[in-house]
Design a protein around this motif. Structure first.
Motif, PDB file in Angstrom:
ATOM      1  N   UNK A  54       0.806  -1.219   0.000  1.00  0.00           N
ATOM      2  CA  UNK A  54       0.000   0.000   0.000  1.00  0.00           C
ATOM      3  C   UNK A  54       0.842   1.273   0.000  1.00  0.00           C
ATOM      4  N   UNK A  55       0.235   2.327  -0.570  1.00  0.00           N
ATOM      5  CA  UNK A  55       0.679   3.696  -0.362  1.00  0.00           C
ATOM      6  C   UNK A  55      -0.095   4.276   0.819  1.00  0.00           C
ATOM      7  N   UNK A  56       0.603   4.892   1.755  1.00  0.00           N
ATOM      8  CA  UNK A  56      -0.069   5.610   2.830  1.00  0.00           C
ATOM      9  C   UNK A  56      -0.518   6.967   2.277  1.00  0.00           C
ATOM     10  N   UNK A  57      -1.817   7.224   2.301  1.00  0.00           N
ATOM     11  CA  UNK A  57      -2.358   8.429   1.677  1.00  0.00           C
ATOM     12  C   UNK A  57      -1.950   9.704   2.401  1.00  0.00           C
ATOM     13  N   UNK A  64       3.752   0.569   3.024  1.00  0.00           N
ATOM     14  CA  UNK A  64       3.267  -0.359   4.040  1.00  0.00           C
ATOM     15  C   UNK A  64       2.888  -1.670   3.364  1.00  0.00           C
ATOM     16  N   UNK A  65       3.274  -2.789   3.963  1.00  0.00           N
ATOM     17  CA  UNK A  65       2.851  -4.066   3.396  1.00  0.00           C
ATOM     18  C   UNK A  65       2.736  -5.120   4.490  1.00  0.00           C
ATOM     19  N   UNK A 137      -9.750  -1.012  -6.275  1.00  0.00           N
ATOM     20  CA  UNK A 137     -10.672  -0.206  -5.489  1.00  0.00           C
ATOM     21  C   UNK A 137     -10.427  -0.357  -3.996  1.00  0.00           C
ATOM     22  N   UNK A 138     -10.890   0.628  -3.259  1.00  0.00           N
ATOM     23  CA  UNK A 138     -10.918   0.523  -1.814  1.00  0.00           C
ATOM     24  C   UNK A 138      -9.781   1.229  -1.113  1.00  0.00           C
ATOM     25  N   UNK A 139      -9.994   1.453   0.178  1.00  0.00           N
ATOM     26  CA  UNK A 139      -9.000   2.018   1.085  1.00  0.00           C
ATOM     27  C   UNK A 139      -9.028   1.165   2.348  1.00  0.00           C
ATOM     28  N   UNK A 140      -7.846   0.831   2.851  1.00  0.00           N
ATOM     29  CA  UNK A 140      -7.745   0.044   4.076  1.00  0.00           C
ATOM     30  C   UNK A 140      -7.389   0.976   5.221  1.00  0.00           C
ATOM     31  N   UNK A 239      -3.556   4.637   9.757  1.00  0.00           N
ATOM     32  CA  UNK A 239      -3.079   4.793   8.392  1.00  0.00           C
ATOM     33  C   UNK A 239      -4.242   4.584   7.421  1.00  0.00           C
ATOM     34  N   UNK A 240      -4.342   5.467   6.451  1.00  0.00           N
ATOM     35  CA  UNK A 240      -5.272   5.277   5.322  1.00  0.00           C
ATOM     36  C   UNK A 240      -4.433   4.736   4.167  1.00  0.00           C
ATOM     37  N   UNK A 241      -4.691   3.499   3.786  1.00  0.00           N
ATOM     38  CA  UNK A 241      -3.817   2.798   2.856  1.00  0.00           C
ATOM     39  C   UNK A 241      -4.509   2.554   1.526  1.00  0.00           C
TER      40      UNK A 241
END
Length: 251
Positions: A54-57, A64-65, A137-140, A239-241
């Motif tokens: 992921x990219x941290x927004x 992050x992984x 799609x989506x945000x974690x 974190x917004x990933x």
């Protein structure tokens, strides 16, 4: 005709690492391109699972992984195989050149049996397709809750019956929970954070707007935070990933 997709296993593994890499400025996409092309199938060939990257927004230089293992001994063998093998030898200089710090690592396990069963195992595009693949799609929402002590049955009961339903009512499509794995690090060449206890929550939302709507609702502050506070040793780290093109974990 060659396959254009690969499928991750539905089994995530009872040992999970949350890895946060602080990178040099403008180097995150460089590392992601390398990672998504060279470091997914080659790690999984040694028996681990790359669960998501992921990219941290909110932090432009943070990558992050997550990766999973069957157990601590399998983790040792898998890491020895990969980091002692030809793929890492060929690409480690390029990967390490992007990084300031790669030691922010939490060693975790599902907070209870099945606490991660809700996470999807999506089909990911094959490496040669990544240049044309749109962002999934989506945000974690990944939140690390620092604890005074190992997660207690009372905390995990609160997690099941208050924290998870609040997230689900707020629009989370999938929710998973992990807590600190107390075993000694079986591969000390890669450090992990020791001497602390955490609870990690992963909540998958359909998009940034859905996550922001939940944040704006005040439901967490009203229905969860006051009763959760006595267990916490400090403020939660959130974190917004955004999933990368080949992340198996997304909405």
């Amino acid at each position: 005709m060659p396959s254009t997709t690969t499928t991750t296993a539905a089994h995530h593994g009872p040992i999970v690492e949350l890895r946060q890499y602080t990178l040099h400025p403008q180097q995150r996409d460089v590392l992601i391109d390398l990672f998504d092309r060279e470091f997914i199938e080659t790690q999984e060939a040694h028996g681990m699972r790359v669960l998501g990257q992921f990219r941290d927004l909110d932090r432009p230089d943070l990558f992050v992984w997550l990766r999973g293992f069957a157990d601590m001994e399998s983790r040792r063998a898998a890491l020895e195989g990969f980091y002692g093998g030809p793929v890492w030898a060929a690409h480690r200089a390029a990967a390490n050149a992007t990084m300031i710090d790669s030691d922010n690592v939490l060693l975790l396990r599902p907070a209870w049996p099945g606490a991660d069963a809700d996470l999807p195992a999506h089909v990911r595009p094959a490496p040669h397709m990544q240049t044309t693949q749109a962002t999934p799609p989506g945000v974690v929402d990944a939140t690390v809750f620092p604890l005074h002590a190992p997660a207690t049955p009372a905390l995990l009961d609160f997690c099941r019956h208050r924290m998870t339903p609040t997230l689900q009512r707020g629009g989370a499509r999938q929710v998973a929970w992990y807590c600190t794995e107390p075993s000694a690090n079986t591969f000390p060449r890669l450090p992990v954070r020791e001497g602390e206890f955490v609870l990690l929550g992963l909540a998958v939302f359909g998009d940034e707007a859905a996550l922001q709507s939940f944040a704006n609702s005040g439901a967490w502050a009203r229905d969860v935070a006051p009763e959760l506070a006595p267990w916490l040793a400090g403020p939660p780290e959130t974190h917004r990933l955004q999933p990368t093109a080949r992340s198996a974990l997304h909405a």
